[in-house]
Design an enzyme around this catalytic site. Structure first.
Site, short mmCIF file in Angstrom:
data_model
loop_
_atom_site.label_atom_id
_atom_site.label_comp_id
_atom_site.label_asym_id
_atom_site.label_seq_id
_atom_site.Cartn_x
_atom_site.Cartn_y
_atom_site.Cartn_z
N TYR A 65 -0.88 -10.20 -1.25
CA TYR A 65 0.18 -10.03 -0.25
C TYR A 65 -0.15 -10.85 0.99
O TYR A 65 -1.24 -11.42 1.12
CB TYR A 65 0.34 -8.56 0.13
CG TYR A 65 -0.94 -7.89 0.62
CD1 TYR A 65 -1.34 -7.97 1.95
CD2 TYR A 65 -1.75 -7.18 -0.28
CE1 TYR A 65 -2.51 -7.37 2.38
CE2 TYR A 65 -2.92 -6.58 0.15
CZ TYR A 65 -3.29 -6.68 1.48
OH TYR A 65 -4.45 -6.09 1.90
N HIS A 107 -10.25 -1.90 -2.55
CA HIS A 107 -11.20 -1.45 -1.52
C HIS A 107 -12.10 -0.34 -2.10
O HIS A 107 -11.63 0.53 -2.83
CB HIS A 107 -10.46 -0.88 -0.31
CG HIS A 107 -9.61 -1.88 0.40
ND1 HIS A 107 -10.04 -2.55 1.52
CD2 HIS A 107 -8.35 -2.32 0.16
CE1 HIS A 107 -9.08 -3.36 1.95
NE2 HIS A 107 -8.04 -3.24 1.13
N TYR A 110 0.84 -1.19 0.00
CA TYR A 110 0.00 0.00 0.00
C TYR A 110 0.88 1.25 0.00
O TYR A 110 1.94 1.27 0.63
CB TYR A 110 -0.93 0.01 1.21
CG TYR A 110 -2.09 -0.94 1.08
CD1 TYR A 110 -3.31 -0.51 0.58
CD2 TYR A 110 -1.95 -2.27 1.44
CE1 TYR A 110 -4.38 -1.39 0.44
CE2 TYR A 110 -3.01 -3.16 1.31
CZ TYR A 110 -4.22 -2.71 0.80
OH TYR A 110 -5.27 -3.59 0.67
N ARG A 130 -3.79 -12.44 1.30
CA ARG A 130 -4.82 -11.71 0.58
C ARG A 130 -4.60 -11.85 -0.92
O ARG A 130 -3.49 -11.69 -1.42
CB ARG A 130 -4.81 -10.22 0.94
CG ARG A 130 -5.20 -9.86 2.37
CD ARG A 130 -6.54 -10.39 2.84
NE ARG A 130 -7.61 -10.35 1.89
CZ ARG A 130 -8.44 -9.31 1.71
NH1 ARG A 130 -8.28 -8.22 2.41
NH2 ARG A 130 -9.42 -9.39 0.83
N HIS A 162 -7.08 -7.35 -4.72
CA HIS A 162 -8.40 -6.77 -4.48
C HIS A 162 -8.29 -5.25 -4.45
O HIS A 162 -7.20 -4.70 -4.30
CB HIS A 162 -8.99 -7.27 -3.15
CG HIS A 162 -8.16 -6.92 -1.95
ND1 HIS A 162 -7.03 -7.61 -1.59
CD2 HIS A 162 -8.27 -5.91 -1.03
CE1 HIS A 162 -6.49 -7.07 -0.51
NE2 HIS A 162 -7.23 -6.03 -0.15
#
Length: 216
Positions: free
Chosen positions: A142, A154, A103, A149, A152
């Site tokens: 990740y 959000h 991120y 995960r 994806h």
């Protein structure tokens, strides 16, 4: 890819207030789509301090000429209520990991690469027909605190009455989907898994309609 190309993309978003033009038509709603989109937790990296650049094109940062790393995807859709009526002027926010699974947030302490050319967060308001559109890259999956995960994106939707809805969108055909505990806990997985098609410009495009229950 040039800055002018980005400006062209953003300028097209202005026309969403009158019409919505995509390379592929959005699928028509069925009775099943009258059910609300499954909600998700917000996750740990919703940006507390928003980046200076907050537009609908996440593939650039400010006026830099370099593209973010990763495959470019156009993500478009509608925000509807459970009667399948469009919700106009709703704020749609997205945030996601970069092409390496990190991120663009200082709270992400992983050793994965930082992409200085990736915006990581974007926002746009729906037009009168409830449509939105983003240009971004396909994120990587990740491992966060031992939780695997799959790739994806959000989503947070805030309607004019300030009702907030959060969910996550997944990529069809991704082998890591079967190992993602959050996706596997969703009863209607098909409603949050999106198939993307290639475009003549070597980008990919997909449609994600979001059904929100308004009121109490």
């Amino acid at each position: 890819m040039t800055i002018q190309t980005r400006r062209n993309f953003l300028s097209k978003l202005l026309f969403l207030s009158a019409s919505f033009v995509g390379l592929y038509p959005l699928a028509k709603s069925s009775k099943a789509k009258s059910l609300p989109t499954p909600s998700h937790t917000e996750g740990p990296f919703y940006p507390i301090n928003k980046p200076i650049d907050q537009d609908a094109d996440l593939t650039f940062v400010n006026n830099n000429k370099e593209l973010a790393q990763g495959d470019i995807h156009i993500l478009q859709g509608r925000v509807l209520d459970t009667n399948e009526k469009p919700i106009s002027n709703a704020l749609v926010e997205i945030w996601q990991a970069n092409a390496w699974g990190r991120y663009q947030d200082p709270r992400d302490k992983s050793n994965l690469r930082w992409d200085k050319n990736f915006q990581g967060y974007g926002k746009v308001k729906t037009n009168v027909a409830g449509n939105y559109r983003f240009r971004t890259i396909r994120p990587s999956g990740y491992n966060y605190n031992g939780i695997k995960r799959t790739p994806h994106i959000h989503f947070k939707v805030t309607s004019e009455n300030k009702r907030v809805f959060t969910t996550q969108m997944y990529f069809a055909g991704e082998i890591e989907n079967e190992e993602d505990m959050f996706l596997q806990n969703i009863k209607r997985k098909a409603s949050v898994v999106v198939a993307f098609k290639a475009t003549p410009s070597n980008e990919k495009i997909g449609a994600f309609d979001i059904i929100v229950r308004l009121g109490s």
